[in-house]
Write a protein that holds these residues in place. Structure first.
Motif, PDB file in Angstrom:
ATOM      1  N   THR A  61       5.187  -3.729  -8.816  1.00  0.00           N
ATOM      2  CA  THR A  61       4.752  -3.693  -7.294  1.00  0.00           C
ATOM      3  C   THR A  61       5.329  -5.133  -6.469  1.00  0.00           C
ATOM      4  O   THR A  61       5.911  -4.680  -5.524  1.00  0.00           O
ATOM      5  CB  THR A  61       3.139  -4.042  -7.266  1.00  0.00           C
ATOM      6  OG1 THR A  61       2.561  -2.779  -7.920  1.00  0.00           O
ATOM      7  CG2 THR A  61       2.703  -3.701  -5.669  1.00  0.00           C
ATOM      8  N   PRO A  62       5.250  -6.068  -7.155  1.00  0.00           N
ATOM      9  CA  PRO A  62       6.167  -7.412  -6.248  1.00  0.00           C
ATOM     10  C   PRO A  62       7.402  -7.123  -6.022  1.00  0.00           C
ATOM     11  O   PRO A  62       7.891  -7.369  -4.843  1.00  0.00           O
ATOM     12  CB  PRO A  62       5.907  -8.526  -7.434  1.00  0.00           C
ATOM     13  CG  PRO A  62       4.768  -8.553  -8.391  1.00  0.00           C
ATOM     14  CD  PRO A  62       4.857  -6.808  -8.517  1.00  0.00           C
ATOM     15  N   ASN A  63       8.203  -6.454  -6.925  1.00  0.00           N
ATOM     16  CA  ASN A  63       9.772  -6.090  -6.427  1.00  0.00           C
ATOM     17  C   ASN A  63       9.620  -4.763  -5.965  1.00  0.00           C
ATOM     18  O   ASN A  63      10.812  -4.321  -5.552  1.00  0.00           O
ATOM     19  CB  ASN A  63      10.538  -6.139  -7.786  1.00  0.00           C
ATOM     20  CG  ASN A  63      10.765  -7.579  -8.139  1.00  0.00           C
ATOM     21  OD1 ASN A  63      10.198  -8.526  -7.452  1.00  0.00           O
ATOM     22  ND2 ASN A  63      11.385  -7.859  -9.534  1.00  0.00           N
ATOM     23  N   SER A 115       0.831  -1.124   0.121  1.00  0.00           N
ATOM     24  CA  SER A 115       0.115  -0.060   0.088  1.00  0.00           C
ATOM     25  C   SER A 115       0.873   1.247  -0.165  1.00  0.00           C
ATOM     26  O   SER A 115       0.631   2.247  -0.814  1.00  0.00           O
ATOM     27  CB  SER A 115      -0.837  -0.123   1.183  1.00  0.00           C
ATOM     28  OG  SER A 115      -1.641   1.055   1.518  1.00  0.00           O
ATOM     29  N   GLU A 116       1.989   1.321   0.952  1.00  0.00           N
ATOM     30  CA  GLU A 116       2.892   2.492   0.803  1.00  0.00           C
ATOM     31  C   GLU A 116       3.442   2.615  -0.447  1.00  0.00           C
ATOM     32  O   GLU A 116       3.900   3.756  -1.027  1.00  0.00           O
ATOM     33  CB  GLU A 116       3.957   2.287   1.983  1.00  0.00           C
ATOM     34  CG  GLU A 116       3.257   2.032   3.417  1.00  0.00           C
ATOM     35  CD  GLU A 116       4.153   1.853   4.260  1.00  0.00           C
ATOM     36  OE1 GLU A 116       4.109   2.560   5.555  1.00  0.00           O
ATOM     37  OE2 GLU A 116       4.865   0.877   4.109  1.00  0.00           O
ATOM     38  N   ASP A 168       2.239   6.265  -7.262  1.00  0.00           N
ATOM     39  CA  ASP A 168       1.104   7.203  -7.500  1.00  0.00           C
ATOM     40  C   ASP A 168       1.645   8.559  -7.499  1.00  0.00           C
ATOM     41  O   ASP A 168       1.444   9.528  -8.456  1.00  0.00           O
ATOM     42  CB  ASP A 168      -0.207   7.189  -6.578  1.00  0.00           C
ATOM     43  CG  ASP A 168      -1.009   5.935  -7.147  1.00  0.00           C
ATOM     44  OD1 ASP A 168      -0.753   5.517  -8.399  1.00  0.00           O
ATOM     45  OD2 ASP A 168      -1.875   5.461  -6.493  1.00  0.00           O
ATOM     46  N   ALA A 169       2.269   9.099  -6.363  1.00  0.00           N
ATOM     47  CA  ALA A 169       2.706  10.531  -6.372  1.00  0.00           C
ATOM     48  C   ALA A 169       3.750  10.753  -7.416  1.00  0.00           C
ATOM     49  O   ALA A 169       3.892  11.852  -7.896  1.00  0.00           O
ATOM     50  CB  ALA A 169       3.377  10.523  -4.884  1.00  0.00           C
TER      51      ALA A 169
END
Length: 105
Positions: A53-55, A4-5, A11-12
């Motif tokens: 995302t996974p890495n 999530s972080e 996104d930012a």
């Protein structure tokens, strides 16, 4: 960092890239779809920024090649050599746009 972080941070970063492109003096189109941000230039070439995302990595695909970056301290550092994400992305954009481009980070 949690997934999530990472998603919030990436996104930012995508938003920061889009704002910098909007402020640039040359014409490019950017399209964000899920984990991918495509930057298309007048000649049809693209620079693609992808979050993996996974890495927990940011990836850049450009004419110059493909690059992977992982957060180290406060900087996104190339996992396969020297380089920092924003500097390398600015260089790829400058090369494909044919005009100087920088980020204010």
């Amino acid at each position: 960092m949690s997934e999530s972080e990472f998603l919030t941070l990436s996104d930012a970063i995508f938003a920061q890239i889009e704002i910098a492109l909007d402020d640039a003096a040359f014409d490019v189109d950017s399209l964000r779809a899920g984990n991918v941000l495509e930057i298309e230039f007048d000649d049809g070439s693209k620079v693609i920024v992808n979050r993996h995302t996974p890495n927990q990595e940011l990836w850049i695909a450009a004419k110059s090649g493909g690059y992977h970056y992982r957060l180290q301290g406060s900087s996104w550092i190339n996992t396969r050599g020297d380089g920092e994400f924003f500097a390398d992305l600015a260089q790829a954009i400058s090369t494909q746009a044919g005009a100087p481009f920088t980020f204010s980070v």
